[in-house]
Design an enzyme around this catalytic site. Structure first.
Site, short mmCIF file in Angstrom:
data_model
loop_
_atom_site.label_atom_id
_atom_site.label_comp_id
_atom_site.label_asym_id
_atom_site.label_seq_id
_atom_site.Cartn_x
_atom_site.Cartn_y
_atom_site.Cartn_z
N ASP A 173 26.96 132.86 20.77
CA ASP A 173 25.97 131.96 20.76
C ASP A 173 25.46 131.56 19.36
OD1 ASP A 173 24.56 129.90 21.88
OD2 ASP A 173 23.31 131.04 23.40
N ASP B 292 22.29 124.05 28.56
CA ASP B 292 22.43 124.68 29.83
C ASP B 292 22.26 123.95 31.06
OD1 ASP B 292 23.09 126.99 28.36
OD2 ASP B 292 20.83 127.58 28.55
#
Length: 666
Positions: A263, A344
Site C-alpha cells: 500500500d 476503498d
C-alpha cells in the site's frame, strides 16, 4: 611352417588345456583377427561349446550361457569392486588384459568419486537464499480470487482464531471450488522489527506465528496473502517495508506467502531525517518521510515499488504483487500484477459505480492483460443489513467480472445470506467472463441520458454571480419551492432498502413529486419540508446526485451549507461549489471480448436511474466493425435463459438494476 606346427597356435578343435597361457594379439600380423566363419565347435570338452570373437581376445562361453553383445553389457556400479570383478569374470578376458582393464576401471571410478565429493561440497557452501528469479509474466494469468480481511475486520479484531475460522467457513461454503483460494490479511498483523530488522508478527494475535498460519492455510488447499506498505509505516502505524524490502520479501517466502499487497497510505517516505532511526520509527504515521529536494515524488515512488518487486522475484517463490493507486498504471504494469483503483469500496450503489467510472475515465482497460489487472476493490459486503439491494449487488458482481477485476470477498462469512452466496458463486460469470484466458477488460460502448436523468449534483464551477453561467436557483417563500427556470428541486422517491432519497429537477407543476423545502437562514441549510430533520447532503464523489438523508449521516457525506446572494438563494456551497442539473447517463452498456470465438462478447446493460428505463438498440450500432446483418445468440447470465437469436435487444430495466448477456455470433 604349417599353421598346425606353430606352437603359438591352438586350434579350437584341439585340447583347451593351457589356453590361458596364450594371449593372442589380433591386431598383430602374427595373429590376424579371425572371422566369424572361422569359429568352430569343440567336440572334446563338454564344458565349452562355442567360441566367439569379442572386442579383445577370444571369449569362451559355457554351453548353458547366451553370449551377451557388447552394447548390452551393463557397467558395474561406481565403487563396487565386487561388481567390477564379476563383470570382468563375465568378460573372460585374458589375464594380462584383465589386469589392465581392472586398473582403468578403478582409476576412473576414483576420479568420478572425487568429482562427486567436490561437487557436493560446492553445493553445500552455496547461499540458497539467493534463488532463481521468478518470471513475473507467469504469475496471475487470470484475476486472483479470494477473501480479504480489509472488508470487515477491524485492526483490534485481527487474530489467528478469526483467520482460521474464516478459512474453515470458506471451505464449508466450497468457495474454493469456484476459485476463491487466496486468504489475505490486511493491516495490523505486524508488531515490530527485531534487532536484525526482520519483521515480526504480533505475538498476541498470532501466538503460533504466521509461518504456522500459512501452513494451515496451505493444508486446506488455499493460498496465503499479506499486507505491507511502501512507506516506513502502514495506515495503522505498523512497520512498513521501506528500507527493508529484501528482508521482508525473504520472510514472506519463508512464511509461504503467495500474495503481497504493498500500500501507500501516509505521505511517501524516502530518507530518514537526521536523528531518526528507521527501525524504531514505525508507530508514527505523521513521521512518514518526504521526498528530498529535487526528487520527483512519482518517480521515487515507482523506484521504491520496483525495489520490492525485485526483492519478491529474487526469493524464487511466485508471489502476486499488488501496488497502490498512487502509482502510474503504464509503469507499474511492468513490475506488478495488480494495481488498486480509487478509494476503498463500501456497500453503496453510487460509490461502487464511481469505481467503474474512474476505471473508464482513466482508460485503464488498455493495461489489463494476463499477468496484470485493475483492482476495483474488494467485493462490497452483502448481508441482511447491507447497503445494496440484490439487483444492485448482481450489477456490482457483473461489472467486476466483466472488467476483469480480482474477485476478493470482503464479507463476514457468518452474516451473509443465501442471495449473496448465489451471486458470488455464479459459475458462468466467474469462469466464462472473469477468468477468461484472453483477459480483455470490458469498456463503456454505449451511454444514454433519459428523460429522468436530471439529477441534481454539485459542480466545481465558479459560483461568483458575475461569472456564474448556469441558471440561478431561486427560493419561493410562498410555495417553499427551490427552482431553476421551470423545474424545481424535487424529491423523486425513496429507495426501498436505503435511508436516503435522490434529489432531481422536475417540472414544478408535477403534483406527484415532493418539491417543498424549508430554508433555514440561521444554519444555511435546506431541509425537506415534511420533516425538517432531513437535510440535503452531498457526496464527495464526482457526478453523484445530491441526496436527502434520514437518521445518521454516513461519514462519506456531509450536510450542504448554502450562501445567499442578491439574486435570492444562489445555492452556492460554502466550499465554492454550485448546484447543477446533470450527472451520469441513465443507461450504460459495458462490452468485453471473450476468447471463445471472434464474435463472442459479454455485455452488461445498466440502469443507473431509480426509475425503470427501456433499453433498445442493435448490436451493430454498438460493436465496432460488426456486419449489419450479424446475428447473435443471447444468454442471460443470471436467469440462465436463452433470450434468442437477434440483431439487437429490447428490454425494460427496473431502477438500479442490470442485465448481463453472453453473446455468440451465428
Amino acid at each position: 611352417m604349417a599353421a598346425k606346427d606353430n606352437p603359438a597356435y591352438i586350434s579350437a578343435n584341439e585340447s583347451m588345456i593351457g589356453l590361458h597361457q596364450i594371449t593372442p594379439h589380433y591386431d598383430s600380423p602374427r595373429f590376424p583377427r579371425p572371422l566369424t566363419s572361422e569359429l568352430k565347435t569343440s567336440t572334446k570338452d563338454d564344458l565349452f561349446s562355442e567360441v566367439y570373437a569379442g572386442p579383445v581376445g577370444v571369449i569362451v562361453t559355457p554351453a548353458s550361457e547366451t553370449v551377451t553383445p557388447d552394447s548390452e553389457i551393463v557397467t558395474p556400479a561406481k565403487g563396487d569392486q565386487g561388481a567390477i570383478n564379476d563383470s570382468l569374470n563375465n568378460l573372460k578376458l585374458p589375464f594380462r588384459f584383465r589386469k589392465k582393464y581392472e586398473k582403468v576401471v578403478l582409476a576412473a571410478t576414483t576420479v568420478v568419486s572425487i568429482l562427486v565429493i567436490i561437487l557436493l561440497s560446492v553445493l553445500l557452501t552455496l547461499d540458497w537464499s539467493e534463488k532463481t528469479s521468478v518470471d513475473i509474466d507467469e504469475v496471475a494469468l487470470t484475476p486472483p480470487m479470494g477473501w480479504n480481511t480489509r472488508g470487515f475486520v477491524q485492526c483490534s479484531e485481527m487474530s489467528e482464531h478469526l483467520i482460521k475460522t474464516s478459512v474453515d467457513r470458506l471451505k464449508e461454503f466450497s468457495l474454493d471450488s469456484f476459485g476463491y483460494v487466496y486468504v489475505n490479511l490486511a493491516d495490523c498483523w505486524q508488531s515490530n522489527r527485531d534487532k536484525n530488522g526482520d519483521i515480526l508478527e504480533d505475538p498476541k494475535k498470532f501466538s503460533n506465528g504466521l509461518k504456522s498460519l500459512g501452513a494451515y492455510i496451505h493444508s486446506r488447499g488455499l493460498k496465503f496473502g499479506l499486507y505491507t506498505d511502501v512507506n516506513n509505516v502502514t495506515c495503522h502505524g505498523k512497520p512498513g517495508s521501506y528500507g527493508f524490502e529484501k528482508l521482508d520479501a525473504a520472510k514472506y517466502a519463508e512464511w509461504g506467502v503467495d500474495m503481497v499487497t504493498n500500500d501507500n497510505c501516509p505521505q511517501h517516505s524516502l530518507t530518514a531525517p537526521s536523528g531518526v532511526d528507521m527501525v524504531t520509527n514505525d508507530n508514527c504515521p505523521q513521521h512518514s518521510l518526504t521526498a528530498p529536494s529535487g526528487v520527483d515524488h512519482l518517480s521515487q515512488l515507482q523506484l521504491d515499488y520496483s525495489i520490492m518487486s525485485q526483492a519478491l522475484n529474487g526469493t524464487g517463490r511466485p508471489m502476486v504483487y499488488v501496488v497502490s493507486k498512487s502509482t502510474e498504471p503504464e509503469n507499474v504494469s511492468k513490475i506488478s500484477h495488480v494495481r488498486l483503483v480509487g478509494q476503498d469500496i463500501t456497500a453503496d450503489w453510487d460509490v461502487m459505480l464511481n469505481k467503474v467510472d474512474t476505471s473508464e475515465a482513466q482508460q485503464l482497460a488498455q493495461y489489463a492483460k494476463p499477468g496484470f489487472w485493475n483492482d476495483l476493490g474488494t467485493l462490497a459486503p452483502f448481508d441482511d443489513h447491507g447497503g445494496m439491494s440484490t439487483d444492485e449487488y448482481r450489477t456490482h458482481f457483473s461489472l467486476w467480472c466483466a472488467l476483469k477485476a480480482p474477485l476478493m470477498l470482503g464479507s463476514n462469512f457468518f452474516n451473509n445470506s443465501r442471495d449473496w452466496l448465489s451471486i458470488v458463486t455464479n459459475k458462468k460469470a466467474i469462469d466464462i467472463i472473469n477468468q477468461d484466458p484472453l483477459g480483455s477488460q470490458a469498456k463503456l460502448f454505449y451511454s444514454k441520458h433519459t428523460e429522468f436523468s436530471l439529477h441534481v449534483i454539485v459542480t466545481n464551477a465558479v459560483c461568483d454571480s458575475e461569472q456564474w453561467q448556469y441558471p440561478v436557483w431561486t427560493y419561493n417563500n410562498q410555495t417553499n419551492q427551490i427552482q431553476v427556470r421551470d423545474k424545481c428541486l424535487t424529491l423523486t422517491g425513496q429507495l426501498q432498502h436505503g435511508q436516503y432519497w435522490y434529489i432531481t429537477a422536475k417540472s414544478c407543476d408535477n403534483s406527484t413529486a415532493s418539491q417543498r423545502w424549508f430554508l433555514d437562514r440561521l444554519t444555511n441549510q435546506i431541509l425537506f419540508d415534511a420533516n425538517q430533520s432531513y437535510c440535503l447532503t452531498m457526496s464527495k464523489l464526482n457526478a453523484v446526485p445530491i441526496r436527502l438523508y434520514t437518521g445518521d449521516i454516513p461519514s462519506t457525506y456531509s450536510p450542504v451549507l448554502w450562501s445567499q446572494t442578491q439574486h435570492g438563494l444562489h445555492l452556492r456551497h460554502l466550499q465554492e461549489q454550485c448546484l447543477e442539473v446533470g450527472g451520469f447517463p441513465s443507461i450504460q452498456i459495458y462490452l468485453g471480448h471473450l476468447s471463445h470465438s471472434r464474435y463472442m462478447y459479454v455485455a452488461v446493460l445498466i440502469n443507473r436511474d431509480i426509475f425503470p428505463n427501456i433499453v433498445s438498440f442493435k448490436w451493430a450500432d454498438i460493436i465496432p466493425d460488426l456486419p449489419k446483418s450479424q446475428l447473435f445468440k443471447m444468454y442471460d447470465v443470471w436467469t440462465s435463459e436463452r433470450i434468442g437469436t437477434r440483431l439487437g435487444h429490447y428490454v425494460t430495466l427496473t431502477g438500479h438494476s442490470s442485465q448481463t448477456i453472453l453473446l455468440s455470433s451465428v
